[in-house]
Motif scaffolding. Sequence first.
Motif, short mmCIF file in Angstrom:
data_model
loop_
_atom_site.label_atom_id
_atom_site.label_comp_id
_atom_site.label_asym_id
_atom_site.label_seq_id
_atom_site.Cartn_x
_atom_site.Cartn_y
_atom_site.Cartn_z
N LEU A 70 0.83 -1.03 -0.10
CA LEU A 70 -0.19 0.05 -0.02
C LEU A 70 1.02 1.30 0.16
O LEU A 70 0.64 2.09 -0.81
N ALA A 71 2.00 1.17 0.89
CA ALA A 71 2.83 2.41 0.88
C ALA A 71 3.40 2.45 -0.40
O ALA A 71 3.59 3.86 -0.92
N ASP A 72 3.91 1.44 -0.92
CA ASP A 72 4.72 1.82 -2.33
C ASP A 72 3.80 2.22 -3.37
O ASP A 72 4.32 3.00 -4.33
N SER A 73 2.68 1.79 -3.35
CA SER A 73 1.68 2.36 -4.36
C SER A 73 1.63 3.95 -4.08
O SER A 73 1.57 4.83 -5.05
N LYS A 74 1.31 4.50 -2.69
CA LYS A 74 1.31 5.57 -2.75
C LYS A 74 2.42 6.56 -3.22
O LYS A 74 2.32 7.67 -3.72
N VAL A 75 3.77 5.81 -2.80
CA VAL A 75 4.88 6.68 -3.12
C VAL A 75 4.80 6.78 -4.77
O VAL A 75 5.65 7.78 -4.86
N GLN A 76 4.53 5.76 -5.30
CA GLN A 76 4.57 6.01 -7.00
C GLN A 76 3.58 6.96 -7.31
O GLN A 76 4.09 7.69 -8.18
N VAL A 77 2.45 7.07 -6.57
CA VAL A 77 1.75 8.24 -7.08
C VAL A 77 2.44 9.40 -6.68
O VAL A 77 2.23 10.51 -7.69
N MET A 78 3.10 9.70 -5.82
CA MET A 78 3.74 10.94 -5.51
C MET A 78 4.96 11.21 -6.10
O MET A 78 5.20 12.25 -6.71
N TYR A 79 5.75 10.06 -6.42
CA TYR A 79 6.84 10.15 -7.48
C TYR A 79 6.29 10.84 -8.78
O TYR A 79 6.99 11.55 -9.43
N SER A 80 5.31 10.30 -9.36
CA SER A 80 4.91 10.61 -10.68
C SER A 80 4.28 12.13 -10.57
O SER A 80 4.70 12.89 -11.45
N ALA A 81 3.70 12.42 -9.42
CA ALA A 81 3.06 13.77 -9.42
C ALA A 81 4.24 14.75 -9.36
O ALA A 81 4.36 15.72 -9.86
N VAL A 82 5.53 14.60 -8.48
CA VAL A 82 6.52 15.29 -8.28
C VAL A 82 7.21 15.46 -9.64
O VAL A 82 7.93 16.54 -9.97
N GLY A 83 7.42 14.26 -10.47
CA GLY A 83 7.67 14.26 -11.70
C GLY A 83 7.08 15.43 -12.53
O GLY A 83 7.64 16.09 -13.35
N SER A 84 5.79 15.19 -12.55
CA SER A 84 5.12 16.31 -13.36
C SER A 84 5.27 17.81 -12.90
O SER A 84 5.21 18.67 -13.71
N MET A 85 5.59 18.03 -11.66
CA MET A 85 6.06 19.43 -11.06
C MET A 85 7.13 19.68 -11.51
O MET A 85 7.28 20.99 -11.92
N THR A 86 8.06 18.65 -11.63
CA THR A 86 9.44 19.33 -12.30
C THR A 86 9.39 19.64 -13.72
O THR A 86 10.08 20.62 -14.33
N ASP A 87 8.55 18.89 -14.48
CA ASP A 87 8.05 19.56 -15.63
C ASP A 87 7.43 20.87 -15.73
O ASP A 87 7.84 21.51 -16.84
N ILE A 88 6.31 21.19 -15.02
CA ILE A 88 6.03 22.52 -14.93
C ILE A 88 7.00 23.60 -14.76
O ILE A 88 7.03 24.60 -15.35
#
Length: 302
Positions: A70-88
């Motif tokens: 469960l925690a790993d799934s949350k981390v993956q969502v967070m990692y992807s979101a932060v990746g999109s932030m760096t793109d912004i």
Amino acid sequence: MMMRIATFAQSSQMISDAMRIEASTASLQLQESSGVKSESLAGYGSDSQHVVNLQVSISRAQSYIDAATLADSKVQVMYSAVGSMTDIVTQLRSQLTAASNGSSTSGASAISSAQEMLQSMASLLNSQYDGQYVFAGGSTDSAPVDISTYTSGTGSTTTADTSYYSGDDQIAAVRVGTDNSVSYGVTADNPAFEQVMRVLRFVANSSSLSSSDISQALDLANTALDATTTVQAKLSNAASAIESASSRQSDYKSFAQSLAGNLTSVDVAAVTAQLSTYQSQLTASYSAIGKILSMNLANYIK
């Protein structure tokens, strides 16, 4: 039908033996069908406590695995979101660099883009997994970011402002072992995210961009990019730690299951062979008992 007194003891012994064989046969039939020595702990004798301990260990390991998943799934969502932030931030830097040539069109484009990026950034900070807001700290049941009032005014490029955040400061962590837990949480008011929000607001709410404005915005954007990249790297490290711990628990679970299997499982082929022997003995016993019980004096007087 009458039984002679002389044959009573012999008959009783044969019946007792037959019942014992029948009980053993029934037990073997259960073992053959279930693949285990006993369906109750009492059937394992001195090994019963070992069986219980192993079962507890297996259940505990599985709970750690489930929590880690469960925690790993949350981390993956967070990692992807932060990746999109760096793109912004990267896109904003490109817009600001283009505007630094003094073109009013490029400046207006940067402002327009920043307005859209600010909305996207807020949406990313309100990312969810399984109905929980992953950047809200412990307040996972409500969106942590609201920019309805935050977007008024340009703010300052040098003064931090987390007024957009309504979550708490609890950092999520997961227990992945008896004495091992991994912290992985990041809240939406993290300095890296605050810097992104700050530079986006500054640019988005500017009526025009002077050379000084662009220079300040670029400096803050560069700092924000470095900071978000660092956050993403930390999330990656947390994911690796969680996945490694989960793998260790899976290995331990398999080991404990193997040990438990050695204590509880039976060799079905051996049981089948033994069952065949008992069934033959049982058939012979009942046949002998039947002959003895059918004997009476009348059979010999005729």
